[in-house]
Design a protein around this motif. Sequence first.
Motif, mmCIF file in Angstrom:
data_model
loop_
_atom_site.group_PDB
_atom_site.id
_atom_site.type_symbol
_atom_site.label_atom_id
_atom_site.label_comp_id
_atom_site.label_asym_id
_atom_site.label_seq_id
_atom_site.Cartn_x
_atom_site.Cartn_y
_atom_site.Cartn_z
ATOM 1 N N SER A 1 1.902 -8.582 2.915
ATOM 2 C CA SER A 1 2.197 -7.146 2.960
ATOM 3 C C SER A 1 3.570 -6.893 3.554
ATOM 4 O O SER A 1 4.313 -6.027 3.077
ATOM 5 N N LEU A 2 3.915 -7.641 4.593
ATOM 6 C CA LEU A 2 5.206 -7.456 5.239
ATOM 7 C C LEU A 2 6.339 -7.925 4.332
ATOM 8 O O LEU A 2 7.383 -7.276 4.237
ATOM 9 N N ARG A 3 6.118 -9.051 3.651
ATOM 10 C CA ARG A 3 7.152 -9.577 2.773
ATOM 11 C C ARG A 3 7.448 -8.644 1.596
ATOM 12 O O ARG A 3 8.579 -8.575 1.122
ATOM 13 N N HIS A 4 6.441 -7.932 1.142
ATOM 14 C CA HIS A 4 6.609 -7.046 -0.016
ATOM 15 C C HIS A 4 6.680 -5.574 0.380
ATOM 16 O O HIS A 4 6.654 -4.696 -0.470
ATOM 17 N N GLN A 5 6.762 -5.306 1.678
ATOM 18 C CA GLN A 5 6.817 -3.950 2.214
ATOM 19 C C GLN A 5 5.695 -3.072 1.658
ATOM 20 O O GLN A 5 5.899 -1.914 1.281
ATOM 21 N N GLN A 6 4.501 -3.627 1.618
ATOM 22 C CA GLN A 6 3.303 -2.884 1.219
ATOM 23 C C GLN A 6 2.711 -2.282 2.492
ATOM 24 O O GLN A 6 1.781 -2.806 3.086
ATOM 25 N N TRP A 7 3.268 -1.152 2.882
ATOM 26 C CA TRP A 7 3.003 -0.626 4.215
ATOM 27 C C TRP A 7 1.576 -0.134 4.405
ATOM 28 O O TRP A 7 1.007 -0.280 5.492
ATOM 29 N N ALA A 8 0.978 0.445 3.404
ATOM 30 C CA ALA A 8 -0.410 0.902 3.536
ATOM 31 C C ALA A 8 -1.352 -0.288 3.737
ATOM 32 O O ALA A 8 -2.265 -0.251 4.574
ATOM 33 N N ARG A 9 -1.116 -1.338 2.989
ATOM 34 C CA ARG A 9 -1.929 -2.552 3.110
ATOM 35 C C ARG A 9 -1.737 -3.183 4.485
ATOM 36 O O ARG A 9 -2.708 -3.622 5.127
ATOM 37 N N PHE A 10 -0.490 -3.232 4.945
ATOM 38 C CA PHE A 10 -0.203 -3.796 6.265
ATOM 39 C C PHE A 10 -0.877 -2.972 7.358
ATOM 40 O O PHE A 10 -1.536 -3.512 8.250
ATOM 41 N N ALA A 11 -0.715 -1.655 7.289
ATOM 42 C CA ALA A 11 -1.255 -0.780 8.336
ATOM 43 C C ALA A 11 -2.779 -0.806 8.351
ATOM 44 O O ALA A 11 -3.395 -0.753 9.424
ATOM 45 N N ARG A 12 -3.397 -0.879 7.186
ATOM 46 C CA ARG A 12 -4.867 -0.923 7.139
ATOM 47 C C ARG A 12 -5.387 -2.168 7.843
ATOM 48 O O ARG A 12 -6.385 -2.117 8.570
ATOM 49 N N ARG A 13 -4.682 -3.273 7.659
ATOM 50 C CA ARG A 13 -5.085 -4.527 8.285
ATOM 51 C C ARG A 13 -4.770 -4.547 9.781
ATOM 52 O O ARG A 13 -5.551 -5.029 10.592
ATOM 53 N N TYR A 14 -3.610 -4.011 10.150
ATOM 54 C CA TYR A 14 -3.134 -4.088 11.535
ATOM 55 C C TYR A 14 -3.750 -3.014 12.419
ATOM 56 O O TYR A 14 -4.077 -3.267 13.575
ATOM 57 N N ASN A 15 -3.903 -1.809 11.879
ATOM 58 C CA ASN A 15 -4.379 -0.665 12.674
ATOM 59 C C ASN A 15 -5.816 -0.268 12.407
ATOM 60 O O ASN A 15 -6.408 0.447 13.207
ATOM 61 N N GLY A 16 -6.372 -0.680 11.274
ATOM 62 C CA GLY A 16 -7.708 -0.253 10.916
ATOM 63 C C GLY A 16 -7.704 1.121 10.279
ATOM 64 O O GLY A 16 -6.661 1.641 9.874
ATOM 65 N N PRO A 17 -8.873 1.747 10.149
ATOM 66 C CA PRO A 17 -8.997 3.036 9.448
ATOM 67 C C PRO A 17 -8.101 4.138 10.001
ATOM 68 O O PRO A 17 -7.747 5.065 9.282
ATOM 69 N N ALA A 18 -7.708 4.031 11.259
ATOM 70 C CA ALA A 18 -6.885 5.080 11.863
ATOM 71 C C ALA A 18 -5.487 5.151 11.265
ATOM 72 O O ALA A 18 -4.776 6.137 11.475
ATOM 73 N N TYR A 19 -5.109 4.133 10.516
ATOM 74 C CA TYR A 19 -3.735 4.110 10.010
ATOM 75 C C TYR A 19 -3.435 5.326 9.146
ATOM 76 O O TYR A 19 -2.330 5.891 9.214
ATOM 77 N N ALA A 20 -4.391 5.746 8.317
ATOM 78 C CA ALA A 20 -4.152 6.872 7.408
ATOM 79 C C ALA A 20 -4.038 8.182 8.181
ATOM 80 O O ALA A 20 -3.148 9.003 7.905
ATOM 81 N N ARG A 21 -4.918 8.365 9.152
ATOM 82 C CA ARG A 21 -4.896 9.589 9.946
ATOM 83 C C ARG A 21 -3.593 9.722 10.723
ATOM 84 O O ARG A 21 -3.052 10.830 10.871
ATOM 85 N N ASN A 22 -3.076 8.592 11.187
ATOM 86 C CA ASN A 22 -1.853 8.605 11.978
ATOM 87 C C ASN A 22 -0.594 8.298 11.159
ATOM 88 O O ASN A 22 0.491 8.225 11.716
ATOM 89 N N ARG A 23 -0.779 8.098 9.866
ATOM 90 C CA ARG A 23 0.337 7.902 8.925
ATOM 91 C C ARG A 23 1.252 6.751 9.316
ATOM 92 O O ARG A 23 2.474 6.815 9.152
ATOM 93 N N TYR A 24 0.668 5.659 9.797
ATOM 94 C CA TYR A 24 1.489 4.526 10.190
ATOM 95 C C TYR A 24 2.215 3.911 9.002
ATOM 96 O O TYR A 24 3.330 3.394 9.148
ATOM 97 N N ASP A 25 1.579 3.936 7.837
ATOM 98 C CA ASP A 25 2.246 3.385 6.652
ATOM 99 C C ASP A 25 3.480 4.201 6.289
ATOM 100 O O ASP A 25 4.544 3.648 5.977
ATOM 101 N N GLU A 26 3.363 5.517 6.354
ATOM 102 C CA GLU A 26 4.502 6.382 6.050
ATOM 103 C C GLU A 26 5.610 6.195 7.086
ATOM 104 O O GLU A 26 6.804 6.183 6.752
ATOM 105 N N LYS A 27 5.212 6.067 8.343
ATOM 106 C CA LYS A 27 6.196 5.887 9.411
ATOM 107 C C LYS A 27 6.958 4.579 9.238
ATOM 108 O O LYS A 27 8.189 4.520 9.437
ATOM 109 N N MET A 28 6.252 3.504 8.874
ATOM 110 C CA MET A 28 6.922 2.220 8.692
ATOM 111 C C MET A 28 7.819 2.226 7.459
ATOM 112 O O MET A 28 8.909 1.652 7.479
ATOM 113 N N ALA A 29 7.372 2.867 6.402
ATOM 114 C CA ALA A 29 8.207 2.956 5.200
ATOM 115 C C ALA A 29 9.505 3.701 5.502
ATOM 116 O O ALA A 29 10.600 3.275 5.099
#
Length: 318
Positions: free
Chosen positions: A273-301
């Motif tokens: 996920s990190l190598r391909h900048q697949q941020w939603a996939r990375f955040a789901r694995r790293y942060n768990g379900p809270a990633y979407a609520r806290n928009r970690y994927d959007e923040k990392m992108a």
Amino acid sequence: MSDWYAEVDFLPQQDRILRRGDSGDEVMELQRRLSAVGFPLTLDGQFGPATEHAVRAFQNKAGLVVDGLAGPKTDLMLRHATAGEETGERSEQSTAAEMEHQRPTAGNEKASEALDSEELLGQQDLFWAAEELSVPVAAIMAVNEVESRGSGFFSNGRPAILFERHIMARRLRHHGIDPAPHMASEPDLINSSAGGYLGGVREYGRLERAQQIHHDSALESASWGLFQIMGFHWEHLDYDSVRHYVECMHRCEREHLAAFVRFIQKDPVLLSSLRHQQWARFARRYNGPAYARNRYDEKMARAFDNHAMGLRESGLMA
């Protein structure tokens, strides 16, 4: 590992950070300090491109991570560099050699005096991590911005921790100890559910009480350092013991980054996920379900794009 990932709910706790788009008295003070150490700015209280460029230039000169974000470490370096200007004991301009020699550490000025200049994470450390993982430097910087807590050490100079009472119950079982009596007598330390947090340096009080019950279980039940990686991962990450892992976390933020690199290397999903900048996939694995609520994927992108551009503008590789 699989059980842990199924329930992970990691929410990084971060210190106040000034960035492009911010405004107000704090920004004006930042501009004043940057101007005092040789990066002149209009003191308008607006964190625009010029202020961001000055922050990056100062960070590069001081040996910090060059991310254009004015967080606690950049603030401490600036305060340290301008101390002479404010007391009349130093000239207005600080040389790079002076700043490196007197480089403070994460936490506050008092704590930093007891620690050496290698405590803080620098841009070269991120270059190293990017090479180890075969990812763009901007990707490491994006994760460092969004997923780290900003400072790997508390104000007392000890590694940042968060003690997890529900993990303590499990680790006691793992070591053949029945947690039930302790759950009844000390539910703030041993419990079937998360909670009981005191936050900051007070977490060490909880940890030390838990160590009196079982030393290694307690160390395994805390998350450690800049990236808050749990102690029970020590074996999976190829440390000799949990005590060895904790010893490394006491050394410097580069050791915190090294633990993060091991953590990513051990997980094919995170690494891919990190190598391909697949941020939603990375955040789901790293942060768990809270990633979407806290928009970690959007923040990392967004952070990735910003850092890639900033590295190019600064003449550093992206």
